[in-house]
Design an enzyme around this catalytic site. Sequence first.
Site, PDB file in Angstrom:
ATOM      1  NE  ARG A 189      -1.197 -56.621 -28.863  1.00 26.46           N
ATOM      2  CZ  ARG A 189      -1.615 -55.935 -29.915  1.00 26.46           C
ATOM      3  NH1 ARG A 189      -0.856 -54.992 -30.442  1.00 26.46           N
ATOM      4  NH2 ARG A 189      -2.801 -56.173 -30.434  1.00 26.46           N
ATOM      5  CE  LYS A 218       2.436 -52.214 -34.103  1.00 27.89           C
ATOM      6  NZ  LYS A 218       2.439 -50.813 -34.629  1.00 27.89           N
ATOM      7  CB  SER A 227       0.329 -55.866 -33.734  1.00 28.39           C
ATOM      8  OG  SER A 227       0.439 -54.487 -33.691  1.00 28.39           O
TER       9      SER A 227
HETATM   10  N1  LIG Z   1      -6.488 -49.224 -25.664  1.00 26.98           N
HETATM   11  C1  LIG Z   1      -6.103 -50.103 -26.570  1.00 26.98           C
HETATM   12  N2  LIG Z   1      -6.869 -51.181 -26.817  1.00 26.98           N
HETATM   13  C2  LIG Z   1      -6.479 -52.109 -27.735  1.00 26.98           C
HETATM   14  N3  LIG Z   1      -5.343 -52.026 -28.465  1.00 26.98           N
HETATM   15  C3  LIG Z   1      -4.557 -50.960 -28.235  1.00 26.98           C
HETATM   16  C4  LIG Z   1      -4.877 -49.947 -27.301  1.00 26.98           C
HETATM   17  N4  LIG Z   1      -3.898 -49.046 -27.328  1.00 26.98           N
HETATM   18  C5  LIG Z   1      -2.989 -49.457 -28.232  1.00 26.98           C
HETATM   19  N5  LIG Z   1      -3.390 -50.601 -28.783  1.00 26.98           N
HETATM   20  C6  LIG Z   1      -2.707 -51.385 -29.822  1.00 26.98           C
HETATM   21  O1  LIG Z   1      -1.295 -51.348 -29.634  1.00 26.98           O
HETATM   22  C7  LIG Z   1      -0.657 -51.479 -30.924  1.00 26.98           C
HETATM   23  C8  LIG Z   1       0.286 -50.333 -31.164  1.00 26.98           C
HETATM   24  O2  LIG Z   1       1.352 -50.484 -30.277  1.00 26.98           O
HETATM   25  P1  LIG Z   1       2.558 -49.442 -30.203  1.00 26.98           P
HETATM   26  O3  LIG Z   1       2.029 -48.087 -30.020  1.00 26.98           O
HETATM   27  O4  LIG Z   1       3.485 -49.938 -29.157  1.00 26.98           O
HETATM   28  O5  LIG Z   1       3.207 -49.585 -31.634  1.00 26.98           O
HETATM   29  S1  LIG Z   1       4.645 -49.095 -32.036  1.00 26.98           S
HETATM   30  O6  LIG Z   1       5.599 -50.032 -31.485  1.00 26.98           O
HETATM   31  O7  LIG Z   1       4.845 -47.760 -31.536  1.00 26.98           O
HETATM   32  O8  LIG Z   1       4.643 -49.132 -33.509  1.00 26.98           O
HETATM   33  C9  LIG Z   1      -1.794 -51.494 -31.943  1.00 26.98           C
HETATM   34  O9  LIG Z   1      -2.112 -52.850 -32.112  1.00 26.98           O
HETATM   35  P2  LIG Z   1      -2.750 -53.454 -33.440  1.00 26.98           P
HETATM   36  O10 LIG Z   1      -3.940 -52.594 -33.791  1.00 26.98           O
HETATM   37  O11 LIG Z   1      -3.128 -54.861 -33.077  1.00 26.98           O
HETATM   38  O12 LIG Z   1      -1.723 -53.419 -34.481  1.00 26.98           O
HETATM   39  C10 LIG Z   1      -2.887 -50.787 -31.192  1.00 26.98           C
HETATM   40  O13 LIG Z   1      -4.179 -51.054 -31.685  1.00 26.98           O
END
Ligand SMILES: Nc1ncnc2c1ncn2[C@@H]1O[C@H](COP(=O)(O)OS(=O)(=O)O)[C@@H](OP(=O)(O)O)[C@H]1O
Length: 559
Positions: free
Chosen positions: A397, A283, A405
């Site tokens: 994070r 996440k 998340s």
């Molecule tokens: N550019 C940008 N701005 C804001 N937030 C962002 C961005 N890129 C990825 N995210 C947030 O990162 C979360 C997903 O993380 P991961 O891809 O690592 O998830 S996973 O582990 O693969 O399931 C997921 O968080 P949450 O929406 O809070 O759940 C994404 O929204």
Amino acid sequence: MIACVVAGALLIVRYPHDIRPFQRGEEEAPPTRAGSARPPPPPPPPPLLPRRAAGYRRFRGGEAVAASGGSGPRIGGETRRASALAEELSEGGGGGGGGGGDTTNTAVVFTTADATALARGPGGSDGLSRVSGARRRAESQGDRRGRRNGGAGDWGDGGFRGGAARARKSGKREAVNGGGRAMAAIPTFHMLRVRKRDGEGEPLGSAPPRLEFLGGDGGGGGESATSAPGPFSLRRYESFEAYATEQSASGNAILPVPIVRPPGKGPEASRSIPLAIIIGTQKGGTQNLRSHLLTHPSLSGLRQKEAHFFDWFWFPSDPNKKRHEWPGDGRGGAGLNPSAAGEVLSAYADRAMKAVDPSKRDTMATVESSPLYLFFPLAPYRMRMVLPAARLVLILRDPTERYFSHLRMMMCGTRDGETFDQLEERLETYFHIPGRVKEYLEQGEASYKPYTPLCRGEGARAKDLLRCWKAMVTHDPLHRGLYVDQLERWLRVYPRSQILVVESSEMFGDFTGTLNQVARHIGLPPHDFSYDSRHQHASAPCERHHPELFAEGGRYSRH
Ligand SMILES: Nc1ncnc2c1ncn2[C@@H]1O[C@H](COP(=O)(O)OS(=O)(=O)O)[C@@H](OP(=O)(O)O)[C@H]1O
């Protein structure tokens, strides 16, 4: 005598304390006397927040400063370790030397317990009394088991048993939710910056810790950050074994990424191992980072985002092997010889390089991202055995943001035919999630103790770390945010220079800047990245299924 042994064995089975990373102090529960009809007494409830005073006065190396820039409160022993680690993470490596004076700002991630101390403020005891209050309320429900298990959590009986689950099953939701109402806001400030003062820091440890089960040269841990890996190149090898042989002869030198084409097969059968690995955190924005990196012309894609080759989801092809056994795990420090390493790399290439983008087949370099690697205690050791020169990328994070998340993601995850209630029930059983989130977090904090040195990898053997893992994973969403312990394990085996640490907030604020930083770290030629918001993988849409649960006052709300 025999009865004594049996009673002792029963105790161990009932409370496998050595798999509880935070509770080792309690592990010597006295066995019952032979012949006694009385059952063994229940173990004492886990202690409240760890004592903080001891380590912190000795820490003179950093002044904790809130990210907002204000002076932070004084914080405890665990922080000292985090701060020392931060120095390790800072540019130029750990230690008190180096110029620059009052300049080094380093990303540090604190545990939830540290955050509670922060929320409490200097010298305050509010956090402790709140937790105590929750326990008292649980006690007043007259449910001893709920108090022992639900009030602060229990690692016995094969998993974390939560009062929430029990209370829910017995219709006592009040017992769970009641405590939450009186509690103050969850501390959300888990990420700080440490301002290092020149010459005052205590390094994490001047001598690299000896790796006992990895063997070999003791790994790269503790080495100072020397040079960045530099530009990558590709080279064709006859076999992965040939590559492993050369790699083992060259120590930690960064070799060209191997491309192997099995004899008699066409180019489509060629495989290479990933050029770089995003090791976490879950996440943290890992999918977005990886998707954008793969727009680089020098990289090919993969079918799966996550290979899970070095972690729990490793499935050996040999059905006689247990799922969790990985080649080399049980070798007691002997590591892998080049022939075995070649086999492992070949399997990794098969798994990670399954579907190379045909238009980029000549490129054959790719990036893997398996965020579980950071958390899975054996992953660094396994990876180091076959990929000593890996270029690693770690996104961290804010643990509270990460937690919510994670929660949103899980609450979207109904399986075929499963109702939402059943999903809650399932998560409750595995991770002790429902009940009020606030209470869940506070219980986690109440039961938190810093990981034992063993679970942080000190002197650990594979089987020890697997035990630690089993304990951690029962409270997975919370424990994944305890980055300090996870990082410590990685830094035991990889030199700092090979791990790029990125903060999610910075990445989200300047995505292309971060992409360039990552590209430089893994040795890609410069590229004009552009940002495409479709790769974000936000879990917010899942919230829409049950907005009331996430809204303020809802079961999964932050407040
Ligand atoms: N550019 C940008 N701005 C804001 N937030 C962002 C961005 N890129 C990825 N995210 C947030 O990162 C979360 C997903 O993380 P991961 O891809 O690592 O998830 S996973 O582990 O693969 O399931 C997921 O968080 P949450 O929406 O809070 O759940 C994404 O929204």
